[in-house]
Write a protein that holds these residues in place. Structure first.
Motif, PDB file in Angstrom:
ATOM      1  N   ILE A 249       0.866  -1.182   0.000  1.00  0.00           N
ATOM      2  CA  ILE A 249       0.000   0.000   0.000  1.00  0.00           C
ATOM      3  C   ILE A 249       0.900   1.228   0.000  1.00  0.00           C
ATOM      4  N   PRO A 250       0.758   2.113  -0.973  1.00  0.00           N
ATOM      5  CA  PRO A 250       1.599   3.308  -1.014  1.00  0.00           C
ATOM      6  C   PRO A 250       1.414   4.182   0.229  1.00  0.00           C
ATOM      7  N   GLU A 251       2.402   5.019   0.491  1.00  0.00           N
ATOM      8  CA  GLU A 251       2.290   5.986   1.577  1.00  0.00           C
ATOM      9  C   GLU A 251       1.100   6.908   1.315  1.00  0.00           C
ATOM     10  N   PRO A 252       0.352   7.282   2.353  1.00  0.00           N
ATOM     11  CA  PRO A 252      -0.769   8.193   2.131  1.00  0.00           C
ATOM     12  C   PRO A 252      -0.283   9.545   1.626  1.00  0.00           C
ATOM     13  N   PRO A 253      -1.119  10.276   0.908  1.00  0.00           N
ATOM     14  CA  PRO A 253      -0.695  11.576   0.378  1.00  0.00           C
ATOM     15  C   PRO A 253      -0.364  12.539   1.513  1.00  0.00           C
ATOM     16  N   ASP A 254       0.736  13.281   1.345  1.00  0.00           N
ATOM     17  CA  ASP A 254       1.053  14.292   2.355  1.00  0.00           C
ATOM     18  C   ASP A 254       0.253  15.561   2.075  1.00  0.00           C
ATOM     19  N   ALA A 255       0.435  16.569   2.888  1.00  0.00           N
ATOM     20  CA  ALA A 255      -0.360  17.793   2.779  1.00  0.00           C
ATOM     21  C   ALA A 255      -0.210  18.460   1.422  1.00  0.00           C
ATOM     22  N   GLN A 256       1.022  18.463   0.896  1.00  0.00           N
ATOM     23  CA  GLN A 256       1.246  19.133  -0.384  1.00  0.00           C
ATOM     24  C   GLN A 256       0.586  18.373  -1.539  1.00  0.00           C
ATOM     25  N   GLU A 257       0.604  17.043  -1.465  1.00  0.00           N
ATOM     26  CA  GLU A 257      -0.058  16.253  -2.504  1.00  0.00           C
ATOM     27  C   GLU A 257      -1.571  16.466  -2.451  1.00  0.00           C
ATOM     28  N   LYS A 258      -2.108  16.527  -1.236  1.00  0.00           N
ATOM     29  CA  LYS A 258      -3.547  16.792  -1.087  1.00  0.00           C
ATOM     30  C   LYS A 258      -3.890  18.168  -1.649  1.00  0.00           C
ATOM     31  N   LYS A 259      -3.034  19.148  -1.347  1.00  0.00           N
ATOM     32  CA  LYS A 259      -3.285  20.505  -1.836  1.00  0.00           C
ATOM     33  C   LYS A 259      -3.278  20.537  -3.363  1.00  0.00           C
ATOM     34  N   ARG A 260      -2.318  19.848  -3.974  1.00  0.00           N
ATOM     35  CA  ARG A 260      -2.254  19.822  -5.437  1.00  0.00           C
ATOM     36  C   ARG A 260      -3.502  19.165  -6.028  1.00  0.00           C
ATOM     37  N   MET A 261      -3.969  18.083  -5.414  1.00  0.00           N
ATOM     38  CA  MET A 261      -5.162  17.402  -5.913  1.00  0.00           C
ATOM     39  C   MET A 261      -6.389  18.299  -5.814  1.00  0.00           C
ATOM     40  N   ILE A 262      -6.535  18.985  -4.687  1.00  0.00           N
ATOM     41  CA  ILE A 262      -7.691  19.872  -4.492  1.00  0.00           C
ATOM     42  C   ILE A 262      -7.679  20.996  -5.521  1.00  0.00           C
ATOM     43  N   LEU A 263      -6.518  21.603  -5.721  1.00  0.00           N
ATOM     44  CA  LEU A 263      -6.444  22.715  -6.669  1.00  0.00           C
ATOM     45  C   LEU A 263      -6.646  22.238  -8.107  1.00  0.00           C
ATOM     46  N   LYS A 264      -6.160  21.035  -8.422  1.00  0.00           N
ATOM     47  CA  LYS A 264      -6.423  20.462  -9.751  1.00  0.00           C
ATOM     48  C   LYS A 264      -7.918  20.218  -9.921  1.00  0.00           C
ATOM     49  N   HIS A 265      -8.552  19.681  -8.878  1.00  0.00           N
ATOM     50  CA  HIS A 265     -10.000  19.440  -8.900  1.00  0.00           C
ATOM     51  C   HIS A 265     -10.746  20.754  -9.122  1.00  0.00           C
ATOM     52  N   ALA A 266     -10.347  21.782  -8.383  1.00  0.00           N
ATOM     53  CA  ALA A 266     -10.996  23.085  -8.522  1.00  0.00           C
ATOM     54  C   ALA A 266     -10.787  23.671  -9.916  1.00  0.00           C
ATOM     55  N   ASP A 267      -9.576  23.516 -10.466  1.00  0.00           N
ATOM     56  CA  ASP A 267      -9.292  24.001 -11.825  1.00  0.00           C
ATOM     57  C   ASP A 267     -10.211  23.326 -12.850  1.00  0.00           C
ATOM     58  N   LEU A 268     -10.376  22.002 -12.708  1.00  0.00           N
ATOM     59  CA  LEU A 268     -11.242  21.265 -13.640  1.00  0.00           C
ATOM     60  C   LEU A 268     -12.698  21.711 -13.500  1.00  0.00           C
ATOM     61  N   GLN A 269     -13.123  21.939 -12.267  1.00  0.00           N
ATOM     62  CA  GLN A 269     -14.488  22.434 -12.049  1.00  0.00           C
ATOM     63  C   GLN A 269     -14.677  23.800 -12.710  1.00  0.00           C
ATOM     64  N   LEU A 270     -13.682  24.657 -12.515  1.00  0.00           N
ATOM     65  CA  LEU A 270     -13.738  26.011 -13.085  1.00  0.00           C
ATOM     66  C   LEU A 270     -13.797  25.951 -14.610  1.00  0.00           C
ATOM     67  N   GLU A 271     -12.973  25.073 -15.177  1.00  0.00           N
ATOM     68  CA  GLU A 271     -12.882  24.931 -16.633  1.00  0.00           C
ATOM     69  C   GLU A 271     -14.187  24.406 -17.238  1.00  0.00           C
ATOM     70  N   THR A 272     -14.846  23.494 -16.542  1.00  0.00           N
ATOM     71  CA  THR A 272     -16.026  22.844 -17.122  1.00  0.00           C
ATOM     72  C   THR A 272     -17.343  23.511 -16.740  1.00  0.00           C
ATOM     73  N   LYS A 273     -17.364  24.261 -15.612  1.00  0.00           N
ATOM     74  CA  LYS A 273     -18.657  24.755 -15.113  1.00  0.00           C
ATOM     75  C   LYS A 273     -18.721  26.252 -14.850  1.00  0.00           C
ATOM     76  N   GLY A 274     -17.583  26.931 -14.933  1.00  0.00           N
ATOM     77  CA  GLY A 274     -17.587  28.348 -14.615  1.00  0.00           C
ATOM     78  C   GLY A 274     -17.484  28.564 -13.112  1.00  0.00           C
ATOM     79  N   GLU A 275     -17.066  29.774 -12.729  1.00  0.00           N
ATOM     80  CA  GLU A 275     -16.736  30.030 -11.323  1.00  0.00           C
ATOM     81  C   GLU A 275     -17.920  29.855 -10.378  1.00  0.00           C
ATOM     82  N   TYR A 276     -19.079  30.404 -10.723  1.00  0.00           N
ATOM     83  CA  TYR A 276     -20.220  30.373  -9.792  1.00  0.00           C
ATOM     84  C   TYR A 276     -20.568  28.936  -9.383  1.00  0.00           C
ATOM     85  N   THR A 277     -20.764  28.082 -10.378  1.00  0.00           N
ATOM     86  CA  THR A 277     -21.142  26.690 -10.095  1.00  0.00           C
ATOM     87  C   THR A 277     -19.970  25.906  -9.519  1.00  0.00           C
ATOM     88  N   ALA A 278     -18.779  26.140 -10.068  1.00  0.00           N
ATOM     89  CA  ALA A 278     -17.601  25.374  -9.632  1.00  0.00           C
ATOM     90  C   ALA A 278     -17.335  25.553  -8.142  1.00  0.00           C
TER      91      ALA A 278
END
Length: 321
Positions: A249-278
């Motif tokens: 089992i790989p090491e769990p994600p550290d804080a920086q990896e979690k932060k990168r995933m969240i911001l990537k998720h938010a970027d994709l939401q912004l790209e596909t749905k616009g700021e208000y909905t995202a």
């Protein structure tokens, strides 16, 4: 690693993202696919909504080239409309067409759709037969243990599905009456697996690599489906695939990896749905991503006041540093 074949579609592995309304949208599916899911399932889509050209349905039908293979899930109770709409959309870039007979929410069940169809095997058979005849792509079905404890007919429904030409069946080991409470009954998954020759995918209480291994061993099922355990944790696919493949089992994600995933998720939401909905749709994901972290309770209090991407980024930078 076990590769799973569903009809003529061969998956990289047998670990699957379950369809979840309001969760498995395009951005989340992409993240889970890139994290190792062998198949990602779309939010359920109403056949009638396609028929009446509901303006919100087109977004639900959107598929990204990098998320495949992807399973598109329809729901409804009118066999003719379901088959016609499946035929209408079959040229879209999904690999598998799934039919929902597991959704427990009242507004779906009260229309005779979702898990209500488990009370009507004859109509279920009519719908599945019509779907298989309507499209060239593999058809699958998602069912529950039964509607309630007095009517646990998953084995009967799975046999019907197989006889209709359905390519695989996913079984959630809870009744509709249970919703998502209590423990999933893996024994019913084993019974379904023993009753049919098509692939059986187990669903319910797979929240870790060891739980995935245990379900596969105890039920003999061909694949595992991950639902709520993936919320805020797309790494679960990486972890399960690694464990089943190598025993590690790989090491769990550290804080920086979690932060990168969240911001990537938010970027994709912004790209596909616009700021208000995202921003509004990211609120629940932010709560899931940060559960159990230091200061997460205070952070969750601020989530609902976020209105802009810059506020979201600032909040994420604050909690993760």
């Amino acid at each position: 690693m076990s590769r799973l074949r569903i009809g003529d579609v061969v998956l990289d592995n047998n670990v699957i993202l379950a369809p979840m309304a309001g969760v498995t949208d395009l951005p989340f599916r992409l993240l889970c696919r890139k994290s190792g899911a062998g198949l990602v399932c779309m939010e359920m889509i109403s056949a009638k909504a396609i028929y009446y050209q509901n303006k919100n349905t087109e977004e639900l039908l959107t598929i990204h080239p990098e998320e495949g293979p992807v399973s598109l899930q329809l729901f409804g109770s009118d066999a003719r409309i379901i088959a016609e709409m499946a035929k209408r959309i079959q040229e879209r870039p999904f690999s598998i067409l799934d039919f929902n007979m597991g959704c427990p929410v009242p507004k779906v069940v009260n229309n005779g759709e979702g898990s209500a169809l488990m009370k009507n095997p004859r109509l279920a058979e009519e719908i599945l037969s019509a779907l298989v005849k309507a499209v060239k792509k593999p058809v699958t079905v998602k069912i529950r243990k039964g509607f309630d404890e007095a009517h646990c007919n998953a084995v009967e429904l799975a046999k019907i599905a197989e006889n209709c030409g359905v390519a695989a069946v996913a079984v959630h080991g809870r009744t509709r009456e249970q919703y998502y409470s209590g423990h999933a009954d893996w024994e019913i998954i084993r019974q379904v697996k023993e009753a049919v020759k098509i692939p059986v995918i187990g669903n319910g209480d797979v929240d870790s690599p060891r739980a995935a291994e245990a379900m596969l061993e105890e039920t003999g099922c061909d694949g595992v489906m991950i639902g709520r355990a993936a919320q805020g944790n797309p790494w679960i696919f990486r972890d399960i695939v690694s464990f089943l493949d190598t025993g590690r089992i790989p090491e769990p994600p550290d804080a920086q990896e979690k932060k990168r995933m969240i911001l990537k998720h938010a970027d994709l939401q912004l790209e596909t749905k616009g700021e208000y909905t995202a921003i509004r749709e990211m609120r629940k994901h932010l709560a899931w991503y940060t559960t159990g972290m230091p200061h997460s309770a205070r952070f969750r209090q601020t989530i609902n006041s976020m209105e802009t991407f810059s506020q979201l980024r600032e909040g994420v930078e604050t909690i993760f540093g």
